[in-house]
Every structure is written in structure tokens, then in C-alpha cells.
Design a protein around this motif. Structure first.
Motif, PDB file in Angstrom:
ATOM      1  N   THR A 375      45.050  -7.845   7.599  1.00  0.00           N
ATOM      2  CA  THR A 375      44.707  -9.122   8.205  1.00  0.00           C
ATOM      3  C   THR A 375      45.372 -10.269   7.454  1.00  0.00           C
ATOM      4  N   ALA A 376      45.282 -11.435   8.067  1.00  0.00           N
ATOM      5  CA  ALA A 376      45.841 -12.630   7.426  1.00  0.00           C
ATOM      6  C   ALA A 376      45.102 -12.939   6.118  1.00  0.00           C
ATOM      7  N   ASP A 377      43.770 -12.752   6.176  1.00  0.00           N
ATOM      8  CA  ASP A 377      43.010 -12.981   4.941  1.00  0.00           C
ATOM      9  C   ASP A 377      43.386 -11.968   3.869  1.00  0.00           C
ATOM     10  N   GLY A 378      43.608 -10.720   4.334  1.00  0.00           N
ATOM     11  CA  GLY A 378      43.997  -9.682   3.387  1.00  0.00           C
ATOM     12  C   GLY A 378      45.335  -9.972   2.760  1.00  0.00           C
ATOM     13  N   SER A 379      46.269 -10.464   3.561  1.00  0.00           N
ATOM     14  CA  SER A 379      47.591 -10.788   3.036  1.00  0.00           C
ATOM     15  C   SER A 379      47.508 -11.933   2.037  1.00  0.00           C
ATOM     16  N   ALA A 380      46.663 -12.919   2.360  1.00  0.00           N
ATOM     17  CA  ALA A 380      46.493 -14.054   1.442  1.00  0.00           C
ATOM     18  C   ALA A 380      45.868 -13.596   0.116  1.00  0.00           C
ATOM     19  N   ALA A 381      44.925 -12.628   0.223  1.00  0.00           N
ATOM     20  CA  ALA A 381      44.296 -12.106  -0.994  1.00  0.00           C
ATOM     21  C   ALA A 381      45.309 -11.414  -1.887  1.00  0.00           C
ATOM     22  N   LEU A 382      46.232 -10.683  -1.272  1.00  0.00           N
ATOM     23  CA  LEU A 382      47.259 -10.009  -2.073  1.00  0.00           C
ATOM     24  C   LEU A 382      48.158 -11.003  -2.807  1.00  0.00           C
ATOM     25  N   ASP A 383      48.363 -12.124  -2.153  1.00  0.00           N
ATOM     26  CA  ASP A 383      49.215 -13.135  -2.786  1.00  0.00           C
ATOM     27  C   ASP A 383      48.517 -13.811  -3.976  1.00  0.00           C
ATOM     28  N   ASN A 384      47.209 -13.714  -3.994  1.00  0.00           N
ATOM     29  CA  ASN A 384      46.452 -14.415  -5.039  1.00  0.00           C
ATOM     30  C   ASN A 384      45.587 -13.468  -5.892  1.00  0.00           C
ATOM     31  N   LEU A 385      46.009 -12.247  -6.023  1.00  0.00           N
ATOM     32  CA  LEU A 385      45.250 -11.291  -6.834  1.00  0.00           C
ATOM     33  C   LEU A 385      45.078 -11.808  -8.266  1.00  0.00           C
ATOM     34  N   LYS A 386      43.890 -11.567  -8.781  1.00  0.00           N
ATOM     35  CA  LYS A 386      43.585 -11.958 -10.159  1.00  0.00           C
ATOM     36  C   LYS A 386      43.478 -10.703 -11.024  1.00  0.00           C
ATOM     37  N   PRO A 387      44.538 -10.373 -11.709  1.00  0.00           N
ATOM     38  CA  PRO A 387      44.513  -9.151 -12.519  1.00  0.00           C
ATOM     39  C   PRO A 387      43.622  -9.332 -13.757  1.00  0.00           C
ATOM     40  N   GLU A 388      42.940  -8.278 -14.113  1.00  0.00           N
ATOM     41  CA  GLU A 388      42.083  -8.276 -15.299  1.00  0.00           C
ATOM     42  C   GLU A 388      42.387  -7.028 -16.117  1.00  0.00           C
ATOM     43  N   SER A 389      42.382  -7.242 -17.445  1.00  0.00           N
ATOM     44  CA  SER A 389      42.629  -6.088 -18.318  1.00  0.00           C
ATOM     45  C   SER A 389      41.444  -5.149 -18.276  1.00  0.00           C
ATOM     46  N   GLY A 390      41.757  -3.848 -18.251  1.00  0.00           N
ATOM     47  CA  GLY A 390      40.704  -2.846 -18.205  1.00  0.00           C
ATOM     48  C   GLY A 390      40.139  -2.568 -19.579  1.00  0.00           C
ATOM     49  N   GLY A 391      39.098  -1.740 -19.648  1.00  0.00           N
ATOM     50  CA  GLY A 391      38.452  -1.449 -20.922  1.00  0.00           C
ATOM     51  C   GLY A 391      39.111  -0.332 -21.703  1.00  0.00           C
ATOM     52  N   SER A 392      39.793   0.592 -21.044  1.00  0.00           N
ATOM     53  CA  SER A 392      40.350   1.742 -21.748  1.00  0.00           C
ATOM     54  C   SER A 392      41.556   1.376 -22.586  1.00  0.00           C
ATOM     55  N   SER A 393      42.348   0.441 -22.125  1.00  0.00           N
ATOM     56  CA  SER A 393      43.559   0.043 -22.833  1.00  0.00           C
ATOM     57  C   SER A 393      43.944  -1.351 -22.372  1.00  0.00           C
ATOM     58  N   PRO A 394      44.466  -2.176 -23.290  1.00  0.00           N
ATOM     59  CA  PRO A 394      44.845  -3.536 -22.890  1.00  0.00           C
ATOM     60  C   PRO A 394      46.016  -3.574 -21.921  1.00  0.00           C
ATOM     61  N   THR A 395      46.753  -2.481 -21.797  1.00  0.00           N
ATOM     62  CA  THR A 395      47.892  -2.481 -20.883  1.00  0.00           C
ATOM     63  C   THR A 395      47.488  -2.145 -19.446  1.00  0.00           C
ATOM     64  N   VAL A 396      46.237  -1.705 -19.305  1.00  0.00           N
ATOM     65  CA  VAL A 396      45.762  -1.335 -17.965  1.00  0.00           C
ATOM     66  C   VAL A 396      45.138  -2.559 -17.320  1.00  0.00           C
ATOM     67  N   VAL A 397      45.653  -2.914 -16.121  1.00  0.00           N
ATOM     68  CA  VAL A 397      45.211  -4.128 -15.427  1.00  0.00           C
ATOM     69  C   VAL A 397      44.741  -3.756 -14.030  1.00  0.00           C
TER      70      VAL A 397
END
Length: 442
Positions: A375-397
Motif C-alpha cells: 500500500t501507499a502507507d506501506g511504501s511510505a513506512a519503508l522510506d522512513n524505517l527507524k532501525p534499532e540495534s538489537g540485543g545480541s550484537s551491536p551490528t544487528v539492526v
């Protein structure tokens, strides 16, 4: 030979006591002549004055010595020799001079020892001998004091407070070797170097060092120190010190640090790579983290002031984040993975959106008939993804944003159904530590 009570033949009678305060006593009555076979009485002792009479000597057995007070010299007419009993040897050869002179009235002269006297040292030689001997003894005493007393004074004069102050001074001067000399054994010296200290002092030099004295025990002490690191005042910092042999060693002079939160990110601290550091320690000072990474940076302040283990604990929770290049790369990878999943016709996909168990009011879904549309909303969400570092390793987002996708499918009854609930995307995750980062779904 003159007899007692008669003047010397051919001379004149002399009177030595006419003007004296002690007049000469009158002469005693003449002694009766000795009977036949008896020994004559001795003549007056040597040194008697002419014209001076002496009391008659009492008779005594053969060989007996006359009795007289201690120290009194026998008197006799001048020049007359005392008669000795037959067979008795005189105490000195005939004509020999006496070894002592007669005492003057009222002043006895002490008798000298008989025989030759040993040679005497000169007073100057004796003096120099005494001085030389005394100097040698004094030198030995000084050496004993130096060997026994001085080390004890040296040990007692160096206090735990002195050791702590000297330690902090060495740290402030970037002298790691000297600073380490005040510490107990440290497992790892990877960060305890001049280079690390030089950078620490460049970032924020240590100054105004002050150490409180007192409260020191025989073998342990708690030393309170205060100093400044840059513009920050470190007050009442407690250092635990222990006496080891003749010196004080600081038990908590360095702080343990961990870089687990930076694993795989090519991190450095004050220019030293952290990848191979284990059981690392740091001196009191300022430390700056940096990442030699294309996609990551420190999330927050990268500079830390560390003087205690509590300060060092902040390194355990250091957060990292994708930089602009990393965010763009993450969004690009996720979009590609979502679009690939959306294009699939299967009931199940690697990214989620599984509708194998959907309820079609009695009908069953038909495999290969699923139509998904971003969807259009889905496409907009992909453009504005907010990556966060995971707990297992700082390189995992990962990203937890919602990405909407429309889905339709055919049922076994020939009808087309629109999926209203279910079939959601899983969480896109990228491990930037991998040689070729890709999206996985969790």
C-alpha cells in the motif's frame, strides 16, 4: 764511729731546732751496755740530724724487726750505717742510695716502686692514639646506624598517602611505567600505556592533585584524594593501599572496562583497537570511543571520564546506531526484501504474511492464488524505517515499524477473498557484521 748522745768526732755540735716551733726534746738517759753475748742496738737511722737525740730502742729477739707506725722513716745519725744482726743481709748494697727520700715534717713523701720504671709514652702520642681509636669507633658506629636505622627511617617516612600522590602525579604526566610501579599486579596492560595516557591528558588533563594524610594502619590504609580532570572535580576518591615489603601498593588504582557493546564494530578507545582487548583496565582519566565503521557511530556521548569501576560501567551500555549511510542501506535492503515477498503468490513467504490457516467460511485457501500489494502507507513506512540495534550484537539492526500490505486469494469454493486480519510482515533484521549483509525476518 759516733755513739748515741755524743757529737761527731772532729766537728761541732749543731742545733737545728733552736728557732723552730717544735723544740728538740731533751736527750734520754744513756742506754746500759749490752751484756756479753747480746747483739748491739742499732744506730740511729739514716738521715738523723746531728745533735738530735732519739729514745732508746727496746730490746728485741734475734731477727725481729722494730715496730713503728706505718709510713714513719727510721732516723739515724748522718753518715752512720745501721748495725745489722749477725747473718742478716742488708736490704740494699753497702753505700747504695735509698730509693726514697725522708719525708719532710708534716708532709710524707710517697714511696716509689722498687726497680726500673717502664718507658712512658709521650702525652702527645697517647692523645693522638686516643683520638685515632675514638675516630675508628665513631666510624663503625655511624656505619651501624646507617645500615640498621636509616632503612627503618626510610620505610617509615614513605606513607600510603605519598604513594597515592606520586601515582596520580605519574598518571598526570603520562608516565605509565612509573604509575604501574605503585600498583599491584594488573592482568592486562593493553591500555596502560604512555600513548593512551597522552591522549587522555590531551582530552582533559589531570591537575590540582590533593591527598589527605592520616588514618594509616601498619599494613593497610584508605587514602582520600581529590583532583580535577579537565573541568570536572573528582572529590573524595578513595584509594585502598597495602604495605608489601618496604613499599605501599595501590589495589584499586585502575578500573576494569568492557567493550562487549562495541563488538564487531572496529571500535577504538583513545586510538587503540578494542577487538582483541580482554580483561582491560584504564588509569584515571578521559577516554574517547570511536568506530572505524562505514555504517555505525556511537549513539550519544563518545567521551567518558573514568576514575572508578562505577564510571567504567558506562562502557557496558554504550549504544551504537546506524549513521546516515547505514540507515539508507538498511532501508534499501528491507524494501528489496519486502517487495520480493509481496511478489510471491504462495500462502507462506519468508517475510511472514502467512495465510495457510485462514478461515474462509468453510472453504480452504488455494495455493498459488495469493495477490499481495504494497500500500501507499506501506511504501511510505519503508522510506522512513527507524532501525534499532538489537540485543545480541551491536551490528544487528531491526525495525519495528508497521508495513501494510493488501492481500487477496482464491478459495476452494471458487470465490475470491480479501484478507482483513492476519498475514502481517515479520520484523526485518540486518546483521551488518556479516560479510554480505542481508535481511532476515524475525
Amino acid at each position: 764511729m759516733a755513739t748515741e748522745g755524743e757529737p761527731l768526732q772532729g766537728g761541732h755540735e749543731l742545733d737545728f731546732g733552736s728557732g723552730s716551733q717544735n723544740p728538740t726534746p731533751p736527750p734520754p738517759a744513756a742506754a746500759p751496755a749490752p751484756p756479753d753475748g747480746a747483739f748491739p742496738q742499732p744506730a740511729p737511722p739514716y738521715g738523723a740530724q746531728p745533735g738530735q737525740s732519739y729514745p732508746a730502742q727496746p730490746e728485741r729477739p734475734y731477727g725481729a724487726q722494730p715496730t713503728q707506725p706505718y709510713g714513719v722513716q727510721p732516723t739515724q745519725s748522718y753518715g752512720a750505717q745501721p748495725t745489722q744482726p749477725y747473718g742478716v743481709q742488708p736490704t740494699q748494697p753497702y753505700g747504695a742510695q735509698p730509693t726514697s727520700y725522708p719525708a719532710q715534717p708534716g708532709q710524707p713523701y710517697p714511696a716509689q716502686p722498687y726497680g726500673p720504671q717502664p718507658p712512658r709514652r709521650s702525652s702527645k702520642g697517647l692523645l693522638w692514639g686516643l683520638i685515632g681509636g675514638g675516630a675508628a669507633l665513631l666510624l663503625v658506629a655511624i656505619l651501624v646506624v646507617a645500615l640498621l636505622v636509616v632503612p627503618a627511617i626510610t620505610r617509615s617516612s614513605v606513607t600510603a598517602a605519598d604513594a597515592v600522590k606520586a601515582y596520580l602525579a605519574a598518571v598526570s604526566q603520562g608516565d605509565a611505567k612509573t604509575a604501574l610501579g605503585y600498583l599491584e599486579s594488573v592482568p592486562s596492560k593493553g591500555l596502560l600505556t604512555d600513548e593512551v595516557l597522552k591522549e587522555s591528558n590531551r582530552l582533559a588533563p589531570i591537575s590540582h592533585i590533593s591527598v589527605a594524610k592520616g588514618g594509616e594502619g601498619k599494613n593497610s590504609a584508605t587514602v582520600i584524594a581529590s583532583y580535577r580532570i579537565g573541568d570536572k572535580t573528582m572529590s573524595s576518591v578513595a584509594y585502598e593501599a597495602y604495605r608489601i615489603k618496604d613499599s605501599w601498593k595501590i589495589a584499586n588504582g585502575v578500573s576494569p572496562v568492557s567493550f562487549q557493546s562495541l563488538s564487531g564494530l572496529d571500535a577504538t578507545i583513545n586510538g587503540v583497537p578494542t577487538a582483541k582487548l580482554t580483561d582491560a583496565y584504564v588509569f584515571p582519566g578521559t577516554y574517547e570511543l570511536a568506530l572505524d565503521s562505514k555504517y555505525f557511530s556511537i549513539d550519544g556521548d563518545a567521551t567518558f571520564t573514568i576514575v572508578s569501576p562505577e564510571d567504567a560501567a558506562a562502557l557496558y551500555t554504550v549504544k551504537t546506531a546506524l549513521n546516515d549511510a547505514g540507515v539508507a542501506q538498511f532501508r534499501s535492503l528491507v524494501r528489496s526484501a519486502v517487495e520480493a515477498c509481496v511478489a510471491m503468490k504462495t500462502l507462506a513467504t519468508p517475510c511472514g504474511m502467512d495465510i495457510t490457516a485462514i478461515d474462509l467460511s468453510g472453504a480452504s485457501p488455494v495455493e498459488g492464488t495469493v495477490a499481495r500489494t504494497l500500500t501507499a502507507d506501506g511504501s511510505a513506512a519503508l522510506d522512513n524505517l527507524k532501525p534499532e540495534s538489537g540485543g545480541s550484537s551491536p551490528t544487528v539492526v531491526s525495525s519495528y515499524d508497521s508495513i501494510s500490505v493488501d492481500m487477496k486469494l482464491q478459495g476452494s469454493d471458487g470465490q475470491t477473498y480479501t484478507v482483513t486480519f492476519g498475514g502481517y510482515l515479520n520484523t526485518p533484521t540486518v546483521d551488518f557484521g556479516a560479510a554480505a549483509p542481508t535481511v532476515t525476518w524475525e
